[in-house]
Design a protein around this motif. Structure first.
Motif, PDB file in Angstrom:
ATOM      1  N   PHE A 148       0.789  -1.383  -0.110  1.00  0.00           N
ATOM      2  CA  PHE A 148      -0.103   0.158   0.300  1.00  0.00           C
ATOM      3  C   PHE A 148       0.917   1.404   0.015  1.00  0.00           C
ATOM      4  N   VAL A 149       1.872   1.228   1.104  1.00  0.00           N
ATOM      5  CA  VAL A 149       2.462   2.500   1.308  1.00  0.00           C
ATOM      6  C   VAL A 149       3.440   2.808  -0.118  1.00  0.00           C
ATOM      7  N   ILE A 150       3.957   1.637  -0.656  1.00  0.00           N
ATOM      8  CA  ILE A 150       4.759   2.109  -1.790  1.00  0.00           C
ATOM      9  C   ILE A 150       3.994   2.331  -3.202  1.00  0.00           C
ATOM     10  N   PHE A 151       2.908   1.462  -3.389  1.00  0.00           N
ATOM     11  CA  PHE A 151       1.970   1.610  -4.619  1.00  0.00           C
ATOM     12  C   PHE A 151       1.347   2.977  -4.562  1.00  0.00           C
ATOM     13  N   VAL A 152       0.973   3.310  -3.511  1.00  0.00           N
ATOM     14  CA  VAL A 152       0.210   4.885  -3.560  1.00  0.00           C
ATOM     15  C   VAL A 152       1.143   5.931  -4.040  1.00  0.00           C
ATOM     16  N   LEU A 153       2.341   5.568  -3.458  1.00  0.00           N
ATOM     17  CA  LEU A 153       3.176   6.621  -3.845  1.00  0.00           C
ATOM     18  C   LEU A 153       3.577   6.732  -5.384  1.00  0.00           C
ATOM     19  N   GLY A 154       3.736   5.520  -5.829  1.00  0.00           N
ATOM     20  CA  GLY A 154       4.156   5.151  -7.294  1.00  0.00           C
ATOM     21  C   GLY A 154       2.709   5.635  -7.988  1.00  0.00           C
TER      22      GLY A 154
END
Lengths: 369, 842
Positions: free
Chosen positions: B371-377
């Motif tokens: 979640f944390v990484i993908f939302v930033l991506g």
């Protein structure tokens, strides 16, 4: 360039206009014209342990930074970028906070409807509104950016070639002059770059001034840019174009109009014959070794068009398309070890030349101001 | 609907034991070297997944090599040439040998379990796909050890790759990946037919597990996304080998056409990677929230919507090519829009967590990290979708950061979550919680330290794909940070690798359904049996293990369908597409080396072709044809010893069906959709050249004329008509008419193919002279190749009936051949209309 200033070896380059976060070590090294001062700066980031610390240390500045704009397009894009960063940061934090809350919240605390409201509101409605806002902002910038400079503006043709830049300036008398690997612009004027390529796809990019456009064989693309500040900047090829793609850069010097005119006038002149005996010997060697088959030095029998025009190569800030600084020692290295310095470059090496011969040729070329 | 009631009473213990013995015997995996002839999904799926992880490690090592080179400015750790090979192979391996195949591998392994099926409908096809993938992958990766790897970037833009990179690197890429893409399409066929046809009775379309929905969407996307790249690769390889100037402006070609075809594949491909990974999250989140997903319908709609929209975004990879502002604006809007269905999916998961009581676990930890990484991506994706910003960010390290945030957050972290979640299904044991936490910490920190600084190095002016950078660029510290992060990330992967391979002899088997999940894959015993499920249950819920009491006991005791293998065949039940009513007891093929040999010989054609060894390649092609025909002859459309059988619970099902009731018909239909997409890409090429040239076809038109193309189409349509009639005559059992019809159709098809080739041939079109003759030639060659395939199939149908392998009632072969010919007829008519008709109106 004085040898004493050469503190960091070959790859020591002039930096862009003054910027705020990092104070460059100011050394006046070369006066191109009265209003342009190029500064060397040895930026050595001392700490890189923490990414955040790094951001503060290195800042947004630099000769090739999209975040340190010196052109109208780059300014607009940087402003858009900061708005996007703000929006993205807020949304990112909010979503993560919500996810953390959802993990820890007790299920009884919410009505069953809450989930549906969340999906429709957070997943569909909210992003639609926000994205529409940004889309309108982005689209609104486009017409101006894509419009060519008005009739009568400067049209500079640049052709990307493996791995250097062929540049043609129109002259006030209606003719044109071919230069290479360096671009000079008058400040405050919108100019057109007419971009193409005879070999593979390249991309023409001066981050300080604006966005990039590809140079595509068989097509001609146009990029209009308007520098708003004087200074020295750097551009690069952004499309992978083969082995030495990384070594295909160029300097951009933005002058006041008057100085620009003087520069162009000077570039249009043929080369002045050398007077220094070493340089005279260098010229003989240059012609005797067949350099003229590929290179042009106007005013001499050298009239090749395969490689970059060298008529005023000594006045340039770099050689080898931004690979080495424009100084005698660099010329020497370049001629002797071409493909070491720039792998698979078309130009052959001349290892058979003796050291003093190399030195003579370097003196000649460096003297082609 | 039938009542989903299992047997009131379990069969007596000795009956059950006898049933189990027979089932075990039928589904037994052979021992010794014959182990590799297994086609059971539980074996092939594990090999396949392990294979993709090995390629992941290989791609990762290349990345470490690149990061070491970029650690300091002006580094000379590796040469420019090797660096360029490294990033090309890294990108290609991660995309074609990890991200796409890992989803197919996991699906081969798990999809039957999700569907309560014994196996997917075409187990040998899965095995073929695995062997093709392995051969192609080893060939490609091996090339870098001989300094012969492709170095044109994973996007292979001509003219760099067509005229400026001699050597076989580019050929390895074009032919090797075309081969692997064909394997991927084979797997997609398997997935689609599997989801549509091998669901358990009662699993209506609204009860399908979300995983299967996602797989269905992703596999359907492969069908339409890969063919443009295969067509493009064909054109580029022909340009390299024979100098037909498709992408060479000197011959009227255009490098931009490649970019369109590549990104028509390339962008949907991102979602082909992303969706099946989210699919794992969609299974994990409800389990640990201990409640059904909130917004099932929303998730399905969002997945389907993402699939559709993703085909309208490809131009956002081409913002800087100088396209008109209006198209840029439209594609920018579409690129923003795709964020909406993605947002819906994320919020469905958050809503599920909110409505449930979330349990902490390693799979959830990785899901949260994702979640944390993908939302930033996703956020940076919204940025680069805006044209003005992309003009700066395109082809810089900002995009490198963006795409790794999307792919590692959107695919790698979910896959690791899935690894920890599903590992007990593979060998009955859980992975270590302690090592899982260590790995997560290293991966999460390492990833962000490696990739976050790249956003800034890109905006400070660092282009992508540079083997070095000068110190004065001001990115030296950022790059060193990235390199350190990359090594921390690698350490995290090493911990996971250790967790997988560490000896687990002493570790006890996990309890059954260790996470208390609600879906059918957790019916499996620990360790799992080769038969998959003991009996095939009837389903009436999205979470049957939660909602149907005693389901585990009832399936275990054989109270549902197919509890036995009394005739000694592998069997599973196929059902109708929408409401999953049982339609057939599908016999499945057993272990065989034939998929292996088919893959090796088909691969041989591509690999030998790379070295321009045309005669050995032809020999390999003939061998491949032989193996495939043998495979079909002995393994498909077998006439059963009886018409139907009792599958239990009073249900009697036929053993043989043809047409849309059969799985083979669906497979042919799906393959032909992909085939038509490739053809459409070639036709797109024709009209693309028309748009970029003032006069196209050239004036005066040297073209193929009207006579030959129209004659060819006429003859081919005749062959099609006779094939359709032969199908009818077969049903009427008029064997004389059937043979005469098919053999005449063969002659017509032969004459038709020849007539089509005669068009450009007799008008003297030289395909090397200009792009117009080249594109006309490629279209007629495409038709002629289909005529050849069609002839082989017609002759096969003749032989099948002659040998008694097909009868009036058992007509799968001719029905599927007719289906193939429907598409050929369309292809030929369109070709004739384009090459003969269009010059008349242009």
């Amino acid at each position: 360039v004085n040898a004493e200033d050469d503190v960091a070896g070959f790859r020591l380059f002039p930096l862009g206009k003054d910027y705020k976060l990092v104070k460059p070590q100011q050394q006046v090294i070369k006066s191109l014209s009265s209003e342009v001062e190029i500064r060397y700066s040895a930026i050595h980031t001392t700490s890189w342990a923490i990414a955040v610390g790094l951001l503060l240390l290195s800042g947004c500045g630099g000769v090739q930074s999209a975040l340190d704009p010196a052109g109208r397009e780059a300014e607009q894009i940087a402003e858009l970028f900061w708005w996007l960063v703000a929006g993205a940061g807020i949304v990112w934090l909010a979503v993560i906070a919500l996810a953390v809350y959802a993990i820890y919240a007790r299920p009884e605390a919410h009505k069953p409807r809450t989930g549906r409201i969340l999906i429709v509101g957070g997943g569909a409605v909210f992003p639609t509104v926000v994205l529409a806002g940004y889309l309108v902002y982005g689209l609104a910038l486009m017409p101006d950016m894509l419009t060519p400079a008005p009739e009568g503006s400067l049209n500079i043709s640049v052709s990307g070639e493996q791995w250097w830049w062929r540049v043609r300036y129109p002259l006030p008398d209606g003719g044109a002059v071919e230069l290479a690997n360096e671009i000079h612009l008058p400040v405050g004027e919108r100019v057109n770059f007419i971009l193409d390529s005879p070999d593979v796809i390249h991309s023409f990019w001066i981050p300080s001034l604006g966005g990039k456009i590809d140079m595509i064989p068989g097509r001609t693309n146009l990029l209009a840019l308007e520098p708003t500040q004087t200074g020295v900047f750097k551009g690069a090829c952004a499309e992978y174009c083969g082995t030495s793609h990384a070594l295909m850069t160029f300097y951009v010097v933005v002058h006041e109009r008057e100085a620009f005119d003087r520069w162009l006038e000077q570039q249009a002149e043929p080369a002045e014959p050398p007077t220094d005996p070493l340089a005279v010997r260098g010229r003989e060697l240059f012609l005797a070794n067949g350099c003229g088959a590929c290179h042009t030095v106007r005013g001499t029998p050298a009239d090749g068009t395969i490689g970059p025009d060298l008529t005023h190569v000594g006045s340039r800030l770099s050689i080898g398309a931004g690979t080495l600084p424009g100084e005698p020692d660099a010329f020497l290295q370049w001629i002797a070890h071409t493909s070491n310095i720039k792998p698979e470059v078309l130009m052959p090496e001349f290892p058979m030349l003796r050291d003093e011969e190399l030195r003579a040729m370097a003196a000649y070329l460096d003297g082609l101001e | 609907m039938r009542d989903p009631e299992p047997l009131q009473h379990a069969p007596p213990a000795e009956v059950r034991r006898a049933q189990e013995e027979r089932l075990l015997k039928v589904w037994d995996t052979p021992g010794g070297w014959r182990y590799w002839s297994s086609v059971n999904n539980s074996d092939v799926g594990v090999w396949y997944t392990a294979g993709t992880f090995i390629f992941l490690v290989f791609g990762g090592l290349l990345a470490l090599m690149m990061r070491t080179q970029l650690a300091v400015p002006n580094n000379d750790f590796i040469s420019a040439d090797l660096y360029n090979q490294a990033f090309t192979v890294h990108g290609s391996v991660m995309m074609f040998l990890f991200a796409i195949p890992v989803f197919e591998a996991i699906a081969v392994l798990l999809l039957p379990q999700f569907l309560g099926a014994r196996d997917l409908p075409f187990p040998r096809l899965s095995a073929f796909g695995f062997w093709a993938f392995t051969l192609g992958g080893v060939f490609l990766c091996g090339s870098i050890f001989f300094n012969a790897a492709p170095k044109g970037g994973w996007f292979m833009y001509p003219p760099l790759t067509s005229g400026y990179q001699p050597g076989i690197g580019a050929d390895i890429w074009l032919l090797g990946f075309s081969f692997i893409e064909i394997a991927a399409i084979a797997a997609a066929v398997e997935m689609i037919v599997g989801v549509l046809k091998t669901r358990p009775p009662g699993m209506r379309i609204n009860l399908i597990p979300l995983y299967a929905w996602y797989i269905l969407v992703a596999a359907a996307m492969i069908l339409f996304a890969f063919p443009p790249l295969i067509a493009g690769s064909l054109l580029l390889e022909i340009e390299r080998a024979f100098h037909w100037p498709f992408f060479n402006p000197d011959g009227g070609g255009d490098p931009i056409l490649w970019q369109h075809l590549f990104w028509l594949f390339g962008h949907p491909e991102v979602y082909v990677i992303f969706l099946p990974s989210v699919a794992l999250v969609a299974m994990i989140v409800p389990t640990f929230a201990r409640r059904p997903i909130v917004g099932y319908g929303w998730v399905v709609l969002a997945a389907v919507g993402t699939g559709f929209i993703s085909f309208g975004l490809w131009v956002h990879h081409m913002y800087t090519t100088g396209l008109p502002g209006i198209s840029l604006g439209l594609f920018s809007a579409a690129s923003e829009a795709v964020a909406i269905p993605t947002g819906v999916q994320i919020f469905c998961f958050i809503a599920t967590l909110l409505a449930g009581r979330a349990m902490r676990s390693i799979p959830m930890l990785f899901t949260f990290g994702a979640f944390v990484i993908f939302v930033l991506g996703g956020a940076t994706g919204v940025m680069v979708a805006l044209v003005p910003f992309d003009l700066q960010a395109h082809d810089t390290f900002f995009v490198v950061a963006h795409l790794h945030y999307v792919l590692i957050g959107g695919a790698v972290f979910p896959i690791i979550a899935g690894l920890y979640y599903f590992f007990p299904i593979v060998n009955g044991k859980k992975l270590s919680d302690r090592l899982g936490k260590v790995a997560f910490t290293l991966l999460f920190i390492g990833f962000n330290v490696a990739f976050f600084p790249m956003h800034l190095s890109g905006l400070l002016g660092m282009p992508r794909r540079v083997f070095t950078y000068p110190d004065d660029l001001g990115v030296s510290g950022l790059n060193l940070t990235s390199t350190i992060g990359a090594f921390i990330l690698a350490a995290g992967f090493a911990v996971i690798a250790w967790d997988i391979i560490r000896p687990k002899k002493k570790q006890p088997y996990s309890e059954r359904n260790p996470w208390n999940a609600g879906t059918l894959e957790w019916l499996q015993d620990m360790p799992g049996k080769s038969w998959g499920v003991r009996s095939i249950p009837e389903i009436d819920s999205r979470y049957p293990l939660w909602d149907q009491p005693n389901l585990m006991r009832d399936t275990d005791e054989g109270r549902f369908y197919l509890p036995d293998a009394e005739e000694g065949y592998r069997e599973t039940i196929t059902t109708t597409v929408i409401d999953a009513r049982p339609v057939q007891c599908q016999r499945l093929p057993g272990s065989s080396f034939i998929p292996f040999w088919s893959a090796m010989t088909v691969g041989g054609v591509f690999i030998l072709g790379t070295y321009h060894l045309w005669w050995p390649a032809l020999f390999s092609a003939i061998a491949a044809l032989g193996f495939i025909l043998y495979w079909l002859w002995t393994g498909t459309a077998q006439v059963p010893e009886k018409e139907g059988k009792d599958v239990g619970l009073g249900l009697s099902l036929p053993l043989y069906t043809s047409g849309p009731a059969s799985v083979g018909w669906w497979a042919m239909f799906i393959v032909m959709l992909a085939d038509m997409t490739a053809f459409a890409s070639l036709v797109f090429g024709y009209f693309f050249f028309w748009t970029i040239h003032d006069t196209f076809p050239p004036d005066p038109n040297p073209g193929p004329g009207v006579f030959w193309p129209v004659l060819g189409a006429f003859l081919m349509v005749g062959a099609w008509g006779l094939t359709v009639l032969a199908r009818r005559w077969n049903r009427q059992d008029r064997s004389g008419a059937y043979y005469a019809g098919l053999l005449t159709a063969v002659l017509l098809a032969f004459a038709g193919g020849a007539a089509l080739l005669a068009g450009p041939s007799r008008s003297g079109l030289d395909p090397t002279s200009n792009v117009y003759p080249a594109v006309v030639w490629i279209l007629v060659i495409w038709c002629a190749a289909h005529a050849v395939l069609g002839i082989i199939m017609q002759l096969y149908c003749v032989a099948r009936r002659w040998a008694g392998k097909a009868t009036a009632r058992h007509d799968i072969d001719i029905v599927n051949t007719t289906l193939f010919w429907h598409f050929v007829a369309i292809t030929v008519v369109i070709t004739a209309a384009v090459i003969a008709g269009f010059p008349l109106v242009a």
